[in-house]
Design a protein around this motif. Structure first.
Motif, PDB file in Angstrom:
ATOM      1  N   UNK A   1       0.889  -3.330 -28.640  1.00 47.62           N
ATOM      2  CA  UNK A   1       0.723  -2.154 -29.486  1.00 47.62           C
ATOM      3  C   UNK A   1       2.323  -1.854 -29.371  1.00 47.62           C
ATOM      4  N   UNK A   2       3.364  -2.475 -29.992  1.00 48.35           N
ATOM      5  CA  UNK A   2       4.492  -2.031 -30.117  1.00 48.35           C
ATOM      6  C   UNK A   2       4.840  -1.297 -31.217  1.00 48.35           C
ATOM      7  N   UNK A   3       5.551  -0.185 -31.169  1.00 47.01           N
ATOM      8  CA  UNK A   3       5.939   0.739 -32.131  1.00 47.01           C
ATOM      9  C   UNK A   3       6.115  -0.100 -33.484  1.00 47.01           C
ATOM     10  N   UNK A   4       6.970  -1.159 -33.500  1.00 49.05           N
ATOM     11  CA  UNK A   4       7.307  -2.023 -34.592  1.00 49.05           C
ATOM     12  C   UNK A   4       5.941  -2.575 -35.620  1.00 49.05           C
ATOM     13  N   UNK A   5       5.041  -2.787 -34.626  1.00 48.16           N
ATOM     14  CA  UNK A   5       3.936  -3.359 -35.131  1.00 48.16           C
ATOM     15  C   UNK A   5       3.000  -2.185 -35.835  1.00 48.16           C
ATOM     16  N   UNK A   6       2.886  -1.147 -35.054  1.00 47.30           N
ATOM     17  CA  UNK A   6       1.936  -0.302 -35.269  1.00 47.30           C
ATOM     18  C   UNK A   6       2.260   0.802 -36.457  1.00 47.30           C
ATOM     19  N   UNK A   7       3.564   0.913 -36.709  1.00 52.59           N
ATOM     20  CA  UNK A   7       4.152   1.468 -37.843  1.00 52.59           C
ATOM     21  C   UNK A   7       4.364   0.655 -39.015  1.00 52.59           C
ATOM     22  N   UNK A   8       3.840  -0.597 -39.193  1.00 52.71           N
ATOM     23  CA  UNK A   8       3.966  -1.888 -40.104  1.00 52.71           C
ATOM     24  C   UNK A   8       3.471  -1.045 -41.437  1.00 52.71           C
ATOM     25  N   UNK A   9       3.981  -0.843 -42.617  1.00 55.49           N
ATOM     26  CA  UNK A   9       3.557  -0.638 -43.913  1.00 55.49           C
ATOM     27  C   UNK A   9       2.503  -1.463 -44.335  1.00 55.49           C
ATOM     28  N   UNK A  10       1.451  -0.850 -45.024  1.00 62.20           N
ATOM     29  CA  UNK A  10       0.389  -1.592 -45.747  1.00 62.20           C
ATOM     30  C   UNK A  10       0.598  -1.805 -47.248  1.00 62.20           C
ATOM     31  N   UNK A  11       0.509  -2.971 -47.658  1.00 60.99           N
ATOM     32  CA  UNK A  11       0.659  -3.544 -48.984  1.00 60.99           C
ATOM     33  C   UNK A  11      -0.474  -2.556 -49.949  1.00 60.99           C
ATOM     34  N   UNK A  12       0.012  -2.505 -51.232  1.00 59.49           N
ATOM     35  CA  UNK A  12      -0.968  -2.037 -52.137  1.00 59.49           C
ATOM     36  C   UNK A  12      -2.362  -2.764 -52.325  1.00 59.49           C
ATOM     37  N   UNK A  13      -2.087  -4.142 -52.135  1.00 59.81           N
ATOM     38  CA  UNK A  13      -3.304  -4.923 -52.304  1.00 59.81           C
ATOM     39  C   UNK A  13      -4.261  -4.851 -51.312  1.00 59.81           C
ATOM     40  N   UNK A  14      -3.890  -4.537 -50.252  1.00 60.51           N
ATOM     41  CA  UNK A  14      -4.389  -4.221 -48.785  1.00 60.51           C
ATOM     42  C   UNK A  14      -5.112  -2.902 -48.959  1.00 60.51           C
ATOM     43  N   UNK A  15      -4.380  -1.803 -49.285  1.00 58.11           N
ATOM     44  CA  UNK A  15      -5.154  -0.578 -49.698  1.00 58.11           C
ATOM     45  C   UNK A  15      -6.265  -0.650 -50.563  1.00 58.11           C
ATOM     46  N   UNK A  16      -5.838  -1.695 -51.652  1.00 56.93           N
ATOM     47  CA  UNK A  16      -7.238  -1.412 -52.579  1.00 56.93           C
ATOM     48  C   UNK A  16      -8.547  -2.340 -51.953  1.00 56.93           C
ATOM     49  N   UNK A  17      -8.317  -3.223 -51.156  1.00 50.24           N
ATOM     50  CA  UNK A  17      -9.183  -3.884 -50.519  1.00 50.24           C
ATOM     51  C   UNK A  17     -10.038  -3.041 -49.654  1.00 50.24           C
TER      52      UNK A  17
END
Length: 324
Positions: free
Chosen positions: A284-300
């Motif tokens: 659970x490193x900060x780099x992985x936890x704060x990775x932005x979510x793409x729009x396609x993933x948001x719609x799904x």
């Protein structure tokens, strides 16, 4: 700047030598316009000179003992010098073996051919000339300049001009003036060459004498100090180094500092490695936890939430009011 006298003849037995060294170490200068006010202005470095004439000896050991068989003034540094008279052909290999046993190596040419050889090819420190004789040749600037370029110095001994006969003094003055003129006042050292204390002079007396000969007071001072020091330093480098370039020195004093630097460097490397291990083990490193979510993933994700909400709403049981 210390004063040097690089030519004090060595002979055994010599009862005058201890007295000569004491006089050179404690030469006195009377201050002008002062009442009995004197100050010690002596030489700091003296070279005992051993001369070889004819064929080279089979034994290359130094003929001057170390330590000396008499008491030497405490502030006087004594060097050992060899002067080889060039009456027979010599090569640099034999000179190298001789130079390993002495502090300074000098050669004395007897004619123009040997002078040219000493100035251009022989590995010596000093070219010592007998200026009390009438020389059958003239000094040439090209020959002297080549020797000075190689680090060789020409020696002038004043003892014969102070205590010799009239002919020796006349020849010495004429030859010295010719040498000064041809060398353009460069690459010259002045030594005593005195076998007794009576023929020795103090440093400033010698500087005044060189000024009278035409060398000048400033150049005369350099001939007794800076130029003579270059001879001693160059001779030491010639013996202890490879072609006066590569020298082996003792580096033990720097061992502690280098070890400390190595420890600091090793500790820094270990710290970096520990940080890298922690970074790899932490999922659970900060780099992985704060990775932005793409729009396609948001719609799904939104579609999945809506479907789940619809299924939950359809499975709710409504109450039957007709039975009441």
């Amino acid at each position: 700047m210390p004063f040097y006298d690089l030519n004090v003849p060595w002979s055994t037995p010599n009862s005058e030598l201890p007295r000569t060294l004491s006089f050179l170490a404690e030469s006195y200068l009377i201050e002008p316009n002062a009442d009995a006010d004197v100050c010690a202005v002596g030489y700091n470095v003296v070279a005992l000179n051993f001369t070889i004439t004819g064929k080279l000896p089979t034994n290359f050991a130094c003929a001057i003992p170390d330590p000396l068989p008499f008491v030497v003034p405490s502030k006087l540094t004594v060097l050992r010098r060899l002067t080889l008279v060039l009456t027979t052909p010599v090569n640099n290999a034999a000179l190298t073996q001789l130079a390993s046993s002495y502090d300074i190596l000098a050669v004395r040419p007897v004619d123009e051919k040997s002078l040219l050889l000493a100035a251009t090819s022989l590995d010596s420190d000093i070219v010592s000339l007998d200026l009390t004789q009438r020389l059958p040749y003239f000094f040439r600037f090209k020959t002297l300049a080549e020797a000075v370029k190689r680090g060789v110095r020409f020696e002038v001994c004043y003892a014969q001009g102070v205590g010799g006969d009239a002919v020796s003094r006349r020849n010495l003055i004429g030859n010295v003036q010719g040498l000064i003129r041809a060398s353009r006042k460069r690459g010259l050292i002045v030594s005593s060459g005195a076998a007794s204390a009576g023929a020795c002079r103090g440093p400033w007396d010698v500087i005044n004498l060189a000024s009278i000969w035409g060398l000048g007071q400033e150049r005369g001072y350099e001939a007794l100090s800076e130029e003579a020091r270059k001879v001693a330093v160059t001779a030491r480098l010639r013996r202890t180094s490879y072609r006066s370039v590569v020298n082996v020195v003792y580096g033990g004093e720097q061992a502690a500092k280098s070890d400390k630097k190595a420890e600091i460097r090793e500790k820094g490397i270990q710290d970096v490695q520990e940080k890298r291990k922690v970074h790899v083990l932490d999922d659970t490193s900060p780099a992985e936890s704060e990775k932005p979510v793409s729009k396609r993933e948001q719609k799904r994700r939104r579609k999945a939430e809506l479907e789940k909400h619809a299924e939950t709403k359809g499975s709710v049981v409504t109450p039957d009011h007709t039975k009441m």
